[in-house]
Design a protein around this motif. Structure first.
Motif, PDB file in Angstrom:
ATOM      1  N   GLY A  77      -9.419  19.237  -5.909  1.00  0.00           N
ATOM      2  CA  GLY A  77     -10.759  18.653  -5.834  1.00  0.00           C
ATOM      3  C   GLY A  77     -10.666  17.194  -5.449  1.00  0.00           C
ATOM      4  O   GLY A  77     -10.173  16.861  -4.381  1.00  0.00           O
ATOM      5  N   THR A  78     -11.102  16.318  -6.333  1.00  0.00           N
ATOM      6  CA  THR A  78     -11.075  14.875  -6.035  1.00  0.00           C
ATOM      7  C   THR A  78      -9.924  14.164  -6.754  1.00  0.00           C
ATOM      8  O   THR A  78      -9.991  12.965  -6.999  1.00  0.00           O
ATOM      9  CB  THR A  78     -12.405  14.218  -6.433  1.00  0.00           C
ATOM     10  OG1 THR A  78     -12.617  14.436  -7.828  1.00  0.00           O
ATOM     11  CG2 THR A  78     -13.555  14.764  -5.615  1.00  0.00           C
ATOM     12  N   GLN A  79      -8.866  14.904  -7.063  1.00  0.00           N
ATOM     13  CA  GLN A  79      -7.717  14.300  -7.733  1.00  0.00           C
ATOM     14  C   GLN A  79      -6.432  14.601  -6.974  1.00  0.00           C
ATOM     15  O   GLN A  79      -6.253  15.716  -6.455  1.00  0.00           O
ATOM     16  CB  GLN A  79      -7.597  14.802  -9.167  1.00  0.00           C
ATOM     17  CG  GLN A  79      -8.763  14.398 -10.030  1.00  0.00           C
ATOM     18  CD  GLN A  79      -8.562  14.770 -11.485  1.00  0.00           C
ATOM     19  OE1 GLN A  79      -7.662  15.504 -11.851  1.00  0.00           O
ATOM     20  NE2 GLN A  79      -9.422  14.244 -12.339  1.00  0.00           N
ATOM     21  N   LEU A  80      -5.538  13.607  -6.947  1.00  0.00           N
ATOM     22  CA  LEU A  80      -4.204  13.834  -6.422  1.00  0.00           C
ATOM     23  C   LEU A  80      -3.515  14.775  -7.389  1.00  0.00           C
ATOM     24  O   LEU A  80      -3.535  14.545  -8.601  1.00  0.00           O
ATOM     25  CB  LEU A  80      -3.438  12.507  -6.331  1.00  0.00           C
ATOM     26  CG  LEU A  80      -4.152  11.341  -5.629  1.00  0.00           C
ATOM     27  CD1 LEU A  80      -3.285  10.095  -5.661  1.00  0.00           C
ATOM     28  CD2 LEU A  80      -4.549  11.703  -4.229  1.00  0.00           C
ATOM     29  N   SER A  81      -2.918  15.841  -6.875  1.00  0.00           N
ATOM     30  CA  SER A  81      -2.309  16.836  -7.752  1.00  0.00           C
ATOM     31  C   SER A  81      -1.249  17.605  -6.979  1.00  0.00           C
ATOM     32  O   SER A  81      -1.519  18.094  -5.886  1.00  0.00           O
ATOM     33  CB  SER A  81      -3.379  17.791  -8.272  1.00  0.00           C
ATOM     34  OG  SER A  81      -2.829  18.703  -9.186  1.00  0.00           O
ATOM     35  N   GLY A  82      -0.047  17.706  -7.537  1.00  0.00           N
ATOM     36  CA  GLY A  82       1.058  18.357  -6.848  1.00  0.00           C
ATOM     37  C   GLY A  82       1.910  17.310  -6.152  1.00  0.00           C
ATOM     38  O   GLY A  82       1.961  16.155  -6.555  1.00  0.00           O
ATOM     39  N   LYS A  83       2.588  17.708  -5.085  1.00  0.00           N
ATOM     40  CA  LYS A  83       3.455  16.775  -4.361  1.00  0.00           C
ATOM     41  C   LYS A  83       2.679  16.033  -3.285  1.00  0.00           C
ATOM     42  O   LYS A  83       1.810  16.608  -2.626  1.00  0.00           O
ATOM     43  CB  LYS A  83       4.622  17.524  -3.729  1.00  0.00           C
ATOM     44  CG  LYS A  83       5.586  18.059  -4.746  1.00  0.00           C
ATOM     45  CD  LYS A  83       6.784  18.684  -4.095  1.00  0.00           C
ATOM     46  CE  LYS A  83       7.715  19.202  -5.184  1.00  0.00           C
ATOM     47  NZ  LYS A  83       8.932  19.766  -4.625  1.00  0.00           N
ATOM     48  N   GLY A  84       3.032  14.747  -3.131  1.00  0.00           N
ATOM     49  CA  GLY A  84       2.371  13.957  -2.109  1.00  0.00           C
ATOM     50  C   GLY A  84       2.968  12.577  -1.982  1.00  0.00           C
ATOM     51  O   GLY A  84       3.876  12.198  -2.719  1.00  0.00           O
ATOM     52  N   THR A  85       2.419  11.835  -1.021  1.00  0.00           N
ATOM     53  CA  THR A  85       2.828  10.451  -0.774  1.00  0.00           C
ATOM     54  C   THR A  85       1.585   9.585  -0.686  1.00  0.00           C
ATOM     55  O   THR A  85       0.673   9.886   0.089  1.00  0.00           O
ATOM     56  CB  THR A  85       3.630  10.334   0.540  1.00  0.00           C
ATOM     57  OG1 THR A  85       4.803  11.145   0.441  1.00  0.00           O
ATOM     58  CG2 THR A  85       4.027   8.889   0.808  1.00  0.00           C
ATOM     59  N   TYR A  86       1.560   8.515  -1.489  1.00  0.00           N
ATOM     60  CA  TYR A  86       0.465   7.551  -1.472  1.00  0.00           C
ATOM     61  C   TYR A  86       1.030   6.234  -0.969  1.00  0.00           C
ATOM     62  O   TYR A  86       2.058   5.768  -1.470  1.00  0.00           O
ATOM     63  CB  TYR A  86      -0.113   7.369  -2.872  1.00  0.00           C
ATOM     64  CG  TYR A  86      -1.396   6.571  -2.885  1.00  0.00           C
ATOM     65  CD1 TYR A  86      -2.630   7.216  -2.934  1.00  0.00           C
ATOM     66  CD2 TYR A  86      -1.390   5.191  -2.827  1.00  0.00           C
ATOM     67  CE1 TYR A  86      -3.814   6.507  -2.945  1.00  0.00           C
ATOM     68  CE2 TYR A  86      -2.567   4.471  -2.829  1.00  0.00           C
ATOM     69  CZ  TYR A  86      -3.774   5.123  -2.884  1.00  0.00           C
ATOM     70  OH  TYR A  86      -4.942   4.401  -2.881  1.00  0.00           O
ATOM     71  N   VAL A  87       0.382   5.632   0.045  1.00  0.00           N
ATOM     72  CA  VAL A  87       0.831   4.368   0.624  1.00  0.00           C
ATOM     73  C   VAL A  87      -0.273   3.329   0.444  1.00  0.00           C
ATOM     74  O   VAL A  87      -1.422   3.569   0.814  1.00  0.00           O
ATOM     75  CB  VAL A  87       1.169   4.524   2.127  1.00  0.00           C
ATOM     76  CG1 VAL A  87       1.658   3.207   2.710  1.00  0.00           C
ATOM     77  CG2 VAL A  87       2.192   5.638   2.340  1.00  0.00           C
ATOM     78  N   TRP A  88       0.106   2.156  -0.137  1.00  0.00           N
ATOM     79  CA  TRP A  88      -0.844   1.058  -0.323  1.00  0.00           C
ATOM     80  C   TRP A  88      -0.871   0.184   0.920  1.00  0.00           C
ATOM     81  O   TRP A  88       0.018   0.271   1.770  1.00  0.00           O
ATOM     82  CB  TRP A  88      -0.451   0.231  -1.546  1.00  0.00           C
ATOM     83  CG  TRP A  88      -0.738   0.919  -2.836  1.00  0.00           C
ATOM     84  CD1 TRP A  88      -1.916   0.912  -3.530  1.00  0.00           C
ATOM     85  CD2 TRP A  88       0.158   1.732  -3.607  1.00  0.00           C
ATOM     86  NE1 TRP A  88      -1.801   1.671  -4.675  1.00  0.00           N
ATOM     87  CE2 TRP A  88      -0.543   2.186  -4.746  1.00  0.00           C
ATOM     88  CE3 TRP A  88       1.490   2.139  -3.443  1.00  0.00           C
ATOM     89  CZ2 TRP A  88       0.030   2.999  -5.708  1.00  0.00           C
ATOM     90  CZ3 TRP A  88       2.064   2.950  -4.401  1.00  0.00           C
ATOM     91  CH2 TRP A  88       1.335   3.376  -5.519  1.00  0.00           C
TER      92      TRP A  88
END
Length: 154
Positions: A77-88
């Motif tokens: 939904g509207t949440q990061l969940s599972g594997k991923g990459t977040y870049v600032w």
């Protein structure tokens, strides 16, 4: 408003700076429920989406916010969940597991200068075995963390 917390760990005479920033919120729309399952590209509240929707919920894809932050990976939904990459925007990034929009599980936080903390996370905090690496990949510190605090050296 994005909060920035600067953490400095001193180890073996080296300073390790990590920007531990909060993740941007993911905008939503009641129109998502009207869309058939599939991939969509759109813009909502200044945020660019290239995502897959199933049963009206975001399940994976790429999101880019107006401030230049981006995420690529699994969603719930509207949440990061599972594997991923977040870049600032400063190019520091987190690669690993997310749960309920927080770092949770195994992952690495890589600062813009290339220094890295890699290990276990719980509720957005370093929690469990982990290592600090310098820009050349050399281990500076290894041990066990609890709530972002080193509690035992290896």
């Amino acid at each position: 408003m994005k909060k920035i917390l600067l953490i400095t760990l001193i180890s073996f005479g080296f300073a390790f700076n990590v920007q531990s920033q909060e993740f941007n919120n993911i905008p939503t729309s009641p129109d998502f429920e009207l869309l058939a399952d599939g991939w969509y590209k759109f813009q909502l509240e200044g945020t660019l989406f290239d995502v897959e929707l199933k049963a009206g919920k975001l399940v994976k894809g790429n999101i880019t916010w107006f401030d230049g932050s981006s995420y690529s990976g699994n969603l719930s939904g509207t949440q990061l969940s599972g594997k991923g990459t977040y870049v600032w925007p400063d190019k520091s990034r987190y690669e690993g597991a997310f749960k309920k929009h927080q770092r949770h599980g195994k992952g690495s936080l890589i600062a813009a200068d290339g220094t890295k903390w890699s290990g276990k996370w719980k509720a957005n905090k370093k929690n469990g075995k982990g290592k600090i690496f310098d820009v050349h990949g050399q281990v500076l510190e290894e041990g066990v963390w609890e709530s972002d605090q080193l509690i035992a050296d290896k």
